[in-house]
Design a protein around this motif. Structure first.
Motif, short mmCIF file in Angstrom:
data_model
loop_
_atom_site.label_atom_id
_atom_site.label_comp_id
_atom_site.label_asym_id
_atom_site.label_seq_id
_atom_site.Cartn_x
_atom_site.Cartn_y
_atom_site.Cartn_z
N ARG A 235 -11.82 -7.89 0.76
CA ARG A 235 -13.09 -8.59 0.80
C ARG A 235 -13.02 -9.94 0.10
N ASP A 236 -12.18 -10.04 -0.93
CA ASP A 236 -12.13 -11.31 -1.67
C ASP A 236 -10.71 -11.74 -2.01
N GLN A 237 -9.69 -11.11 -1.41
CA GLN A 237 -8.32 -11.52 -1.65
C GLN A 237 -7.62 -11.79 -0.32
N VAL A 238 -6.66 -12.70 -0.34
CA VAL A 238 -5.90 -13.05 0.86
C VAL A 238 -4.42 -12.76 0.58
N PHE A 239 -3.76 -12.14 1.54
CA PHE A 239 -2.35 -11.84 1.42
C PHE A 239 -1.60 -12.42 2.61
N ASP A 240 -0.36 -12.84 2.36
CA ASP A 240 0.46 -13.45 3.42
C ASP A 240 1.25 -12.43 4.20
N VAL B 94 0.88 -1.18 0.00
CA VAL B 94 0.00 0.00 0.00
C VAL B 94 0.91 1.22 0.00
N GLU B 95 1.08 1.81 -1.17
CA GLU B 95 2.04 2.91 -1.36
C GLU B 95 1.52 3.82 -2.46
N ASP B 96 1.37 5.12 -2.16
CA ASP B 96 0.78 6.02 -3.13
C ASP B 96 1.78 6.62 -4.10
N ASP B 97 3.06 6.58 -3.79
CA ASP B 97 4.07 7.13 -4.69
C ASP B 97 4.37 6.09 -5.78
N PRO B 98 4.09 6.40 -7.05
CA PRO B 98 4.26 5.40 -8.12
C PRO B 98 5.66 4.83 -8.22
N GLY C 153 11.13 -13.53 -5.45
CA GLY C 153 10.30 -14.73 -5.60
C GLY C 153 8.90 -14.62 -5.07
N PHE C 154 8.46 -13.42 -4.67
CA PHE C 154 7.12 -13.23 -4.14
C PHE C 154 6.19 -12.68 -5.22
N THR C 155 4.90 -12.80 -4.97
CA THR C 155 3.89 -12.15 -5.80
C THR C 155 3.44 -10.89 -5.08
N CYS C 156 3.50 -9.74 -5.75
CA CYS C 156 3.17 -8.48 -5.10
C CYS C 156 2.07 -7.76 -5.86
N THR C 157 1.06 -7.30 -5.11
CA THR C 157 -0.01 -6.48 -5.67
C THR C 157 0.06 -5.11 -5.02
N SER C 158 0.06 -4.05 -5.83
CA SER C 158 0.19 -2.68 -5.32
C SER C 158 -1.16 -1.99 -5.23
N PHE C 159 -1.34 -1.18 -4.20
CA PHE C 159 -2.53 -0.36 -4.01
C PHE C 159 -2.09 1.07 -3.71
N ALA C 160 -2.74 2.03 -4.36
CA ALA C 160 -2.33 3.42 -4.19
C ALA C 160 -3.01 4.11 -3.02
N THR C 161 -4.12 3.55 -2.54
CA THR C 161 -4.83 4.16 -1.41
C THR C 161 -5.22 3.08 -0.41
N GLY C 162 -5.44 3.51 0.82
CA GLY C 162 -5.88 2.58 1.85
C GLY C 162 -7.25 2.01 1.56
N SER C 163 -8.15 2.83 1.01
CA SER C 163 -9.51 2.36 0.73
C SER C 163 -9.51 1.31 -0.37
N ASP C 164 -8.66 1.48 -1.41
CA ASP C 164 -8.56 0.47 -2.46
C ASP C 164 -8.10 -0.87 -1.88
N SER D 265 -4.66 7.31 7.18
CA SER D 265 -3.32 7.05 7.68
C SER D 265 -3.02 5.56 7.70
N GLY D 266 -1.73 5.23 7.66
CA GLY D 266 -1.34 3.83 7.81
C GLY D 266 -1.82 3.27 9.13
N TYR D 267 -1.86 4.13 10.15
CA TYR D 267 -2.37 3.73 11.46
C TYR D 267 -3.79 3.19 11.33
N GLU D 268 -4.64 3.90 10.59
CA GLU D 268 -6.03 3.47 10.42
C GLU D 268 -6.12 2.16 9.66
N VAL D 269 -5.28 2.01 8.64
CA VAL D 269 -5.30 0.78 7.86
C VAL D 269 -4.89 -0.41 8.72
N VAL D 270 -3.80 -0.27 9.45
CA VAL D 270 -3.32 -1.37 10.31
C VAL D 270 -4.37 -1.70 11.37
#
Length: 238
Positions: A41-46, A6-10, A24-35, A58-63
């Protein structure tokens, strides 16, 4: 292993994704906490890598949201350009597992990620990864369950609950023990979350004696998941 960033800076998001994928990992990027929260809701991350300063929250709210709804897993590494001790303490107190100051140093970043994954998902004996009971085979590594050879589709939380039950067959389990193990916290009094998930498992896994198991509710205490053959003949399902 699937990792969410979760990082907004491209440019920084691209760097994080490149480092993780090269490791060797699979990474999915999100630009906002809400995204990111919608994706949960339908994805699982390790593992989660979360910037402490996001455009919408804030990251505080996301965590805090993740810990309230997903429990102690997945592990969380937060990235911050603010190195004040109070900010770091706040991040760890709300549920992050580790932090790293920006700018990211590639070797240290990957090492921190690997260390968090080792602590969160310790190696278990092969026999504990493949559980057989009645007509069921539970594969902890692949996070899959088959019934009479046919795969059963479960949500991530339903699988966590089923795995806990199969690993504790024959034991009387209190509601609090199950909730702590699966959700990472005890639910509020009157919550029907556990009962709803149990009801779904009964249906999806067809938990009945002819499949070799029986799931019983124990009044005012919790549940007992039993081999059907160990129960008295004629005892009704709960």
């Amino acid at each position: 292993m699937r990792i969410a960033s979760v990082e907004d800076d491209p440019s920084q998001a691209a760097q994080i994704r490149q480092l993780l994928e090269e490791a060797g990992f699979t990474c999915t990027s999100f630009a906002t906490g809400s995204d990111f929260l919608r994706a949960l809701r339908d994805q699982v991350f390790d593992l989660l890598v979360i910037d402490w300063q996001l455009p919408d929250m804030s990251g505080y709210e996301v965590v805090n949201w993740v810990r309230q709804h997903a429990g102690r897993l997945p592990p969380i590494l937060f990235l911050t350009s603010r190195i004040d001790e109070s900010d770091i303490v706040a991040g760890l107190a709300v549920g992050a597992d580790d932090y790293l100051a920006k700018p990211v140093r590639p070797a240290e970043f990957v090492a921190r990620v690997r260390a968090l994954l080792r602590r969160a998902y310790p190696a278990v004996p092969h026999d504990d990864q493949l559980l057989r009971q009645g007509r069921y085979v539970v594969d902890a590594r692949r996070r899959s369950i088959t019934l009479s050879g046919a795969p059963v589709e479960l949500s991530p939380r339903e699988f966590d609950l089923a795995l806990f039950l199969f690993r504790n067959i024959g034991r009387l389990l209190s509601r609090e023990v199950i909730e702590q193990a699966v959700w990472g916290r005890a639910m509020e009094a009157g919550s029907r979350t556990l009962d709803t998930h149990i009801s779904r498992l009964r249906i999806k896994l067809e938990m009945r004696p002819d499949n070799g198991v029986r799931l019983m509710s124990v009044y005012s205490h919790g549940y007992r998941f039993e081999e059907a053959s160990t129960l008295a003949a004629g005892q009704p399902d709960a």
